[in-house]
Design a protein around this motif. Sequence first.
Motif, PDB file in Angstrom:
ATOM      1  N   GLY A  64       0.810  -1.210   0.000  1.00 40.41           N
ATOM      2  CA  GLY A  64       0.000   0.000   0.000  1.00 40.41           C
ATOM      3  C   GLY A  64       0.847   1.265   0.000  1.00 40.41           C
ATOM      4  N   THR A  65       2.000   1.213   0.654  1.00 37.28           N
ATOM      5  CA  THR A  65       2.908   2.359   0.642  1.00 37.28           C
ATOM      6  C   THR A  65       3.416   2.633  -0.771  1.00 37.28           C
TER       7      THR A  65
ATOM      8  N   LEU B 286       1.861   1.752  -3.469  1.00 39.74           N
ATOM      9  CA  LEU B 286       0.704   2.207  -4.238  1.00 39.74           C
ATOM     10  C   LEU B 286       0.447   3.696  -3.996  1.00 39.74           C
ATOM     11  N   ALA B 287       0.568   4.116  -2.734  1.00 43.93           N
ATOM     12  CA  ALA B 287       0.409   5.547  -2.427  1.00 43.93           C
ATOM     13  C   ALA B 287       1.486   6.373  -3.117  1.00 43.93           C
ATOM     14  N   PHE B 288       2.690   5.820  -3.209  1.00 45.01           N
ATOM     15  CA  PHE B 288       3.761   6.521  -3.923  1.00 45.01           C
ATOM     16  C   PHE B 288       3.401   6.693  -5.398  1.00 45.01           C
TER      17      PHE B 288
ATOM     18  N   PHE C 208       0.402   7.042  -6.627  1.00 42.95           N
ATOM     19  CA  PHE C 208      -0.640   8.066  -6.757  1.00 42.95           C
ATOM     20  C   PHE C 208      -0.143   9.467  -6.393  1.00 42.95           C
ATOM     21  N   PHE C 209       0.696   9.578  -5.353  1.00 42.04           N
ATOM     22  CA  PHE C 209       1.032  10.897  -4.802  1.00 42.04           C
ATOM     23  C   PHE C 209       2.535  11.186  -4.787  1.00 42.04           C
TER      24      PHE C 209
END
Length: 688
Positions: free
Chosen positions: A148-149, A151-153, A155-156
């Motif tokens: 998830g980390t 994945l967040a990278f 996106f953002f």
Amino acid sequence: MTESTVAIHPEPTDFEEHGHQRRLVGWPGRIAMAAALGFSSYQIAVAAFHPFSSLVIRAIHVSFLILLIFLLYPGGKERDKGALPWYDVLLGLAGFSLGFYHLFFEADLIERSGDPNTADLVVATVATILVFEAARRVMGWALPLVCGTFLAFGFFGQYLPEAIAHRGFGFDQVVSQLYLGSDGILGTPTLVSATYIFLFILFGTFLEHAGMIRLFNALALGLVGRAQGGPAKVAVISSGMMGTISGSGVANVLTVGQFTIPLMKRFGYTPVFAGAVEATASMGGQIMPPVMGAVAFIMAETLNVPYAEIVKAAVIPAILYYFTAFWMVHLEAGRLGLLGLPKDQCPNPWTALKENWFLALPLAALVYMLFHGFTPMFSGMMGLALTAILILGAALAARISATALRYVFWFALGLGAATFIRWGIVPVLGVIALLVVVCYAVGGTRRTLHTMRAGLIDGAKQALGVGIACAIVGVIIGVLTLTGAATNFAGFVLEIGEKSLFLSLLLTMIVCLILGMGIPTIPNYIITSSIAAPALLKLGVPLIVSHMFVFYFGIMADLTPPVALAAFAAASIAKAPAMKIGFKATQIAIAGFVIPFMAVYDPALMLQGDAPILAVVYVVFKATLAIFLWGSAAVGYLWAPLKLVDRLVAIGAALSLVVALPITDEVGFAVGALFIVWQWMRGRKMEP
């Protein structure tokens, strides 16, 4: 075997490697059993006939994983573990149906690649969420949080500091990268899981159900049971042999350990040491050829090299690893004055082999095919087919009373199997179907069919942890591929390596061990090899050696506290604190930590390059001597108890043999020889 002979039948344990499965009964149990049989049947059909394109095969493989996980693993702490909530059935069926989206719309997905429509994005989003939830149920929170980390990278990441930021990507780009193509969840790890890994897991479960564990235990007992510290040596050898058919270290603990840990405790070893020996020996199964852990197949696919090359690189380090464990238990037995087992409690190994010789044939055939140009998929399929033929044949042979006729039957069956395997898979499946019909018709042999069915069901269940780990780690691969973020860490490793290769190796080792605290070996290897192995290659480390270095320490992470899964598995049997077992296992395997470093400085240890045979012999001898000295210093005993200064001398000599600097080998050999002679003389003086 007499009544006083040690029992070699493992008992079940409540510890489970991946989460806690529901104990389903009644109609929920029949649904789960049917799904597991369907999963195994699908994978066998894929291996035999390859009916779909590669991407469709992966998508349906993931859909089966989601279905079975939602059926077998609860989402929380349910009071009644035997219940099957309606919403889990619904989620499982939803995940299963999504896998067929690629089958029905394959051509459309190819045509609009890079420009997904709304339906594509909805399917990809729901499938990704279900994969995350399935992974959480099986693996716990650590791996989904790591993925998830990343994945967040994706996106953002454009809002991060410039040194690690990327240019920014839209929701449709990230989501389609994760599921619609072959670079994310349906990437190389899932491809390997859907082809090689499942077959070899099924191969191992078939041999286990056929009695391979009992054969290994009987052979180990007969060969070393009467030696000094025999029970612990039995654990090392039995776990090593088990590693040849099972690539899961924790599974080895839970099978072989049921027999070896109580045996070691009964003959004087502490529960902590008994659990640590079994954990150490079992984890080596992932690097023990010919059937290594799932990582080995992923490595072969990633590097685009034959699986036999991976096996060749692993064989000497695997032998040295088990020599380390064997030497440590020998020294501990000498320090504690522990003897071997009585003669009447050790079965005759040749009798055991004579009674179950046919179980070794599939393993021999597998090794032959892997080293003679056959693909792992074909080799695994034929090994599995041969195992099924021999299990059914053994049941029928037992019904033949005359010895001569029995030998004629075995000869005809073996000749027929060899001939049909040469012709191809369709005749082999025909032979298996014929034997199934005959076993069903002949009295007293139907139980064998239940054994084979149990093997198919257990194989599907055992594949869930590996399969979902391969699927969710595709999120990391997809984000790294999309953003190119792997180059940042690789650049950092290169910058350090310009000053010291050893520091780069040390940094990579620490990253592997830290990641291993929360995630399994497969994602640990994939993450670290993606960002560190290319940097090590640029620093002059051969490609396979750099990947094996990462692989090796990913395995060792399962032994090192605070999160040591193998230690927790052993603790459930030894009834001792898992942390203490983890620290003791690290001590037992301490010499094994230096083997990857030695291979980097001298690739001949992994049979890489054009090194002559004498160079290989030299580095193996050097590694063996270093392990000999490390073990003596760690235990504090050789032929007699060692003083502190003796242990420091042994450590200094061992380090000199490892660091590979000018004249260090000469210093190590000289000091090591003097140390050994001195300790031998001390031991002679202390003899009564």
